[in-house]
Scaffold this motif. Structure first.
Motif, PDB file in Angstrom:
ATOM      1  N   ARG A  62       0.931  -1.146   0.022  1.00  0.00           N
ATOM      2  CA  ARG A  62      -0.109  -0.024   0.042  1.00  0.00           C
ATOM      3  C   ARG A  62       0.791   1.319  -0.118  1.00  0.00           C
ATOM      4  O   ARG A  62       1.890   1.446   0.623  1.00  0.00           O
ATOM      5  N   GLU A  63       0.456   2.076  -1.017  1.00  0.00           N
ATOM      6  CA  GLU A  63       0.958   3.544  -0.892  1.00  0.00           C
ATOM      7  C   GLU A  63      -0.030   4.662  -0.699  1.00  0.00           C
ATOM      8  O   GLU A  63      -0.987   4.615  -1.441  1.00  0.00           O
ATOM      9  N   TYR A  64       0.121   5.060   0.753  1.00  0.00           N
ATOM     10  CA  TYR A  64      -0.889   6.027   0.994  1.00  0.00           C
ATOM     11  C   TYR A  64      -1.076   7.479   0.138  1.00  0.00           C
ATOM     12  O   TYR A  64      -0.073   7.970  -0.150  1.00  0.00           O
ATOM     13  N   VAL A  65      -2.291   7.553  -0.052  1.00  0.00           N
ATOM     14  CA  VAL A  65      -2.649   9.010  -0.857  1.00  0.00           C
ATOM     15  C   VAL A  65      -3.578   9.898   0.192  1.00  0.00           C
ATOM     16  O   VAL A  65      -4.415   9.278   0.652  1.00  0.00           O
ATOM     17  N   LYS A  66      -3.232  11.279   0.203  1.00  0.00           N
ATOM     18  CA  LYS A  66      -4.264  12.060   0.903  1.00  0.00           C
ATOM     19  C   LYS A  66      -5.422  12.501   0.122  1.00  0.00           C
ATOM     20  O   LYS A  66      -5.464  12.350  -1.204  1.00  0.00           O
ATOM     21  N   TYR A  67      -6.633  12.668   0.586  1.00  0.00           N
ATOM     22  CA  TYR A  67      -7.609  12.806  -0.137  1.00  0.00           C
ATOM     23  C   TYR A  67      -7.454  14.142  -1.037  1.00  0.00           C
ATOM     24  O   TYR A  67      -8.126  13.992  -2.198  1.00  0.00           O
ATOM     25  N   TYR A 169      -2.744  -5.341  -4.624  1.00  0.00           N
ATOM     26  CA  TYR A 169      -2.901  -3.873  -4.387  1.00  0.00           C
ATOM     27  C   TYR A 169      -3.952  -3.521  -3.535  1.00  0.00           C
ATOM     28  O   TYR A 169      -5.154  -3.892  -3.588  1.00  0.00           O
ATOM     29  N   TYR A 170      -3.212  -2.735  -2.562  1.00  0.00           N
ATOM     30  CA  TYR A 170      -4.042  -2.326  -1.347  1.00  0.00           C
ATOM     31  C   TYR A 170      -4.034  -0.748  -1.527  1.00  0.00           C
ATOM     32  O   TYR A 170      -3.025  -0.169  -1.496  1.00  0.00           O
ATOM     33  N   THR A 174      -1.710   2.632  -4.847  1.00  0.00           N
ATOM     34  CA  THR A 174      -1.022   1.372  -5.608  1.00  0.00           C
ATOM     35  C   THR A 174      -1.389   0.848  -6.603  1.00  0.00           C
ATOM     36  O   THR A 174      -0.938   0.319  -7.657  1.00  0.00           O
ATOM     37  N   ALA A 175      -3.084   0.675  -6.796  1.00  0.00           N
ATOM     38  CA  ALA A 175      -3.719  -0.123  -7.659  1.00  0.00           C
ATOM     39  C   ALA A 175      -3.455   0.690  -9.185  1.00  0.00           C
ATOM     40  O   ALA A 175      -3.172  -0.044 -10.190  1.00  0.00           O
ATOM     41  N   PHE A 180      -1.948   0.082 -14.416  1.00  0.00           N
ATOM     42  CA  PHE A 180      -1.768   1.212 -15.441  1.00  0.00           C
ATOM     43  C   PHE A 180      -0.485   1.834 -15.536  1.00  0.00           C
ATOM     44  O   PHE A 180      -0.090   2.439 -16.129  1.00  0.00           O
ATOM     45  N   ASP A 181       0.565   1.653 -14.655  1.00  0.00           N
ATOM     46  CA  ASP A 181       1.809   2.197 -14.362  1.00  0.00           C
ATOM     47  C   ASP A 181       1.763   3.847 -14.300  1.00  0.00           C
ATOM     48  O   ASP A 181       2.418   4.364 -15.271  1.00  0.00           O
ATOM     49  N   LYS A 182       0.700   4.301 -13.772  1.00  0.00           N
ATOM     50  CA  LYS A 182       0.349   5.755 -13.605  1.00  0.00           C
ATOM     51  C   LYS A 182       0.211   6.147 -12.489  1.00  0.00           C
ATOM     52  O   LYS A 182      -0.144   5.525 -11.359  1.00  0.00           O
TER      53      LYS A 182
END
Length: 648
Positions: A62-67, A169-170, A174-175, A180-182
């Motif tokens: 998992r790679e975290y992302v902010k809202y 992918y979590y 990450t997904a 999509f490598d994007k």
């Protein structure tokens, strides 16, 4: 009668209220779990140019992302397909619940859920997915309470970071990178629709396995967005036709596993959660150099196997390692701990101590030069017999040169250039065992015994340790500590930067004398296989007794590289496998390929101001104030070998 009925309902109501209160009191700690959301996060490792070379994680990638960094279209797509009234309800959707109850009653079983995104988040984090009344009641109570504490945006942030998207992918970031490598902001509407459609049944809708089904699900999302009027007709038409490119990959990547393992070993004691704590670790690794080093090591390994007898079991134990670093700073550009990580994860670059062999000789000669010797000083290259005792038993030791021959008299320069054992022994004897031992310790060697075995490199070192020691030559007398971690950023954005560690050991002019000799080793001595046209190189071969270890330790004007080969079980290699035969070609091939990619690197060694030249015996030689030219040009060879008593 009425008052009894009324009393009954009061009691029933109080009982129900008490039951609900006790139930909520029982599960309120679950609210804290969601509020104080702290998921496992992948740690990313980057090379010196900022390219990702590995993800590490524990259980969940998992790679975290902010809202605020999640595109609005992703939010709209998720809400449209999963919970259209998300921004209006207070955690549960009464209308949806009513519809679901009616369908369940008609079917006589649980056939339709009515979970809001808030309820789904609770189910993922704290409750099971079993379809029981008690679990649904708990879920509803928690959802209502949660929405009184967290904002809608905070709930969505937790949901999109926690949910499983299939394929390991979590989280949505990450997904996006996996399928999509994007990055998220690079996604098309159709790609976003594929992602938000996955959580309902991630394995079933996995686009790497069932692309047609996944596209059909995505089209449902796009159709729903169109029905709600959240996209225009043109966006609808173009998105429905699009078929994105799907990548079937693992996000662990790890293009430099030996380098990553070494980096983790340097951090794990201070940062126990380094593998899954959401860190960004910026390494000194040059990905090009890493790849060249790996290929160069494997190439020489394959050549050695061709030379070997295939029936010899020891050939199965053959392996190698290599480390290359920036001489002036100690930044590790490449570190390879074996010829094939898939067959052996053991990292021979830092986990294995091996005997230095004749690769130790430059240090012995440096000590002599610092004591007043000169490259032109003449040494006796003759056989001597040493008597010594071990546990009271008298023994004799009569060392030989490689090949068994001796020259009689050689210059100090030629003695090191051609790695003469006998003249080295005589040199160390004359300089003094105690002085030599103390100086070796000052240079950083710890596994030292106080007898003449040090001249044959009896001490054991790792490649990393040997690299630090050798830097006094490659960095003009200033020792640098090899390091691989440049910067660490934790999930809160706090930054720790690593600085080079240096220590002045000898003067630049004295170290240059050794560099000039080690350059001769490459151009005309035992290390000729390390030559590369167009660049000056210096280095020393090393082979231990019985060919157990083979080394080449050297450097260009800006980069230092050490190579080792040997059998993992410490048995001898074939007699042909010397430092000059198996290790030096790796060094040469590395610099040849690296120079093709980086023609701008320095090509020639710079002679310090306090180094002078003069002619002696018809040859040009270097000297310094500390290492003057010798006064006596010719020594008389002794008529017979000498004997010396040693105590081991």
């Amino acid at each position: 009668m009425i008052k009894y009925i009324f009393g009954f309902f009061i009691i029933l109501g109080l009982g129900a209220a008490g039951w609900l209160y006790n139930l909520y009191d029982e599960i309120k700690h679950d609210v804290d779990t969601v509020v104080n959301y702290a998921p496992k996060q992948s740690t990313q490792f980057y090379d010196k140019d900022g390219n990702i070379i590995a993800n590490t994680f524990k259980d969940e990638n998992r790679e975290y992302v902010k809202y605020d960094d999640i595109p609005a279209r992703i939010i709209e797509g998720l809400v449209a397909i999963e919970d259209t009234q998300f921004f209006e309800h207070s955690g549960i959707n009464p209308d949806a619940i009513s519809r679901a109850i009616i369908k369940d009653i008609k079917a006589g079983a649980f056939v339709e859920g009515a979970s809001t995104l808030t309820q789904q988040l609770i189910k993922m984090l704290v409750l099971s997915s079993e379809k029981k009344i008690m679990r649904k009641v708990k879920e509803a109570l928690l959802a209502i309470r949660l929405e009184s504490i967290l904002t809608k945006e905070e709930i969505l942030e937790r949901y999109l970071n926690n949910v499983y998207f299939g394929h390991g992918y979590y989280g949505i970031k990450t997904a996006a990178k996996g399928y999509f490598d994007k990055d998220l902001y690079e996604l098309s509407l159709k790609e976003m629709a594929i992602l938000v459609g996955l959580p309902r049944a991630p394995s079933f809708y996995d686009p790497t396995k069932n692309l047609k089904i996944s596209l059909a699900r995505a089209n449902q999302v796009i159709t729903r967005l169109n029905t709600l009027g959240w996209i225009n007709p043109d966006q609808y038409e173009s998105s429905m036709k699009e078929i994105p490119i799907i990548h079937n990959q693992t996000l662990t990547k790890n293009s430099a596993p030996y380098a990553i393992d070494y980096a983790i070993s340097q951090l794990i004691n201070d940062i126990p959660d380094i593998k899954y704590g959401g860190y960004k670790v910026y390494l000194t690794i040059d990905s090009d150099a890493q790849e060249i080093a790996k290929d160069s090591l494997k190439q020489s390994y394959d050549e050695a196997l061709k030379r070997a007898n295939s029936k010899d079991d020891s050939d199965k134990e053959l392996n190698g390692a290599m480390i290359s670093m920036e001489s002036s700073t100690g930044k590790i550009l490449a570190i390879v701990g074996g010829v094939d990580y898939n067959k052996s994860v053991f990292n021979r670059a830092f986990q294995s101590k091996r005997q230095a062999g004749s690769a130790i000789k430059p240090f012995l000669y440096q000590i002599a030069l610092n004591e007043g010797y000169n490259p032109a000083s003449q040494l006796f290259d003759i056989s001597r017999t040493y008597n010594y005792t071990v546990d009271g038993v008298q023994k004799k030791w009569q060392p030989k040169n490689y090949g068994g021959k001796f020259e009689g008299i050689v210059t100090l320069r030629d003695s090191l250039t051609f790695s003469r054992n006998l003249s080295t022994l005589n040199l160390v004897t004359d300089v003094g065992i105690d002085l030599t031992t103390n100086e070796l310790k000052r240079y950083g060697f710890n596994d030292i015994v106080g007898n003449l075995s040090i001249t044959l490199g009896s001490m054991s070192v790792t490649l990393v340790e040997f690299s630090e020691a050798y830097s006094i030559f490659s960095n003009n007398g200033v020792q640098v500590k090899p390091y691989i971690i440049e910067q660490i950023v934790n999930k809160n954005g706090e930054v720790v930067t690593i600085e080079p560690q240096t220590k002045e050991i000898i003067s630049p002019e004295q170290s240059y004398l050794i560099t000039s000799i080690l350059n001769d080793v490459v151009t005309r001595g035992t290390g000729k296989a390390a030559q590369v046209p167009g660049i000056e190189l210096a280095g020393k071969t090393g082979t231990t007794n019985n060919n157990v270890d083979a080394w080449f330790c050297g450097y260009s004007p800006s980069i230092q590289t050490l190579v080792w080969f040997g059998n993992d079980n410490n048995t001898p290699m074939k007699r042909t496998e010397t430092g000059g035969k198996i290790a030096a070609p790796v060094f040469g091939n590395f610099y040849k390929k690296y120079l093709e990619l980086h023609p701008e690197i320095p090509r020639t060694f710079t002679m310090p101001q306090n180094v002078y030249t003069s002619n002696i015996n018809g040859k040009t030689e270097l000297f310094t104030d500390k290492s003057p030219l010798p006064e006596i040009d010719i020594l008389v060879q002794p008529s017979s070998p000498g004997e010396e008593v040693l105590e081991f």
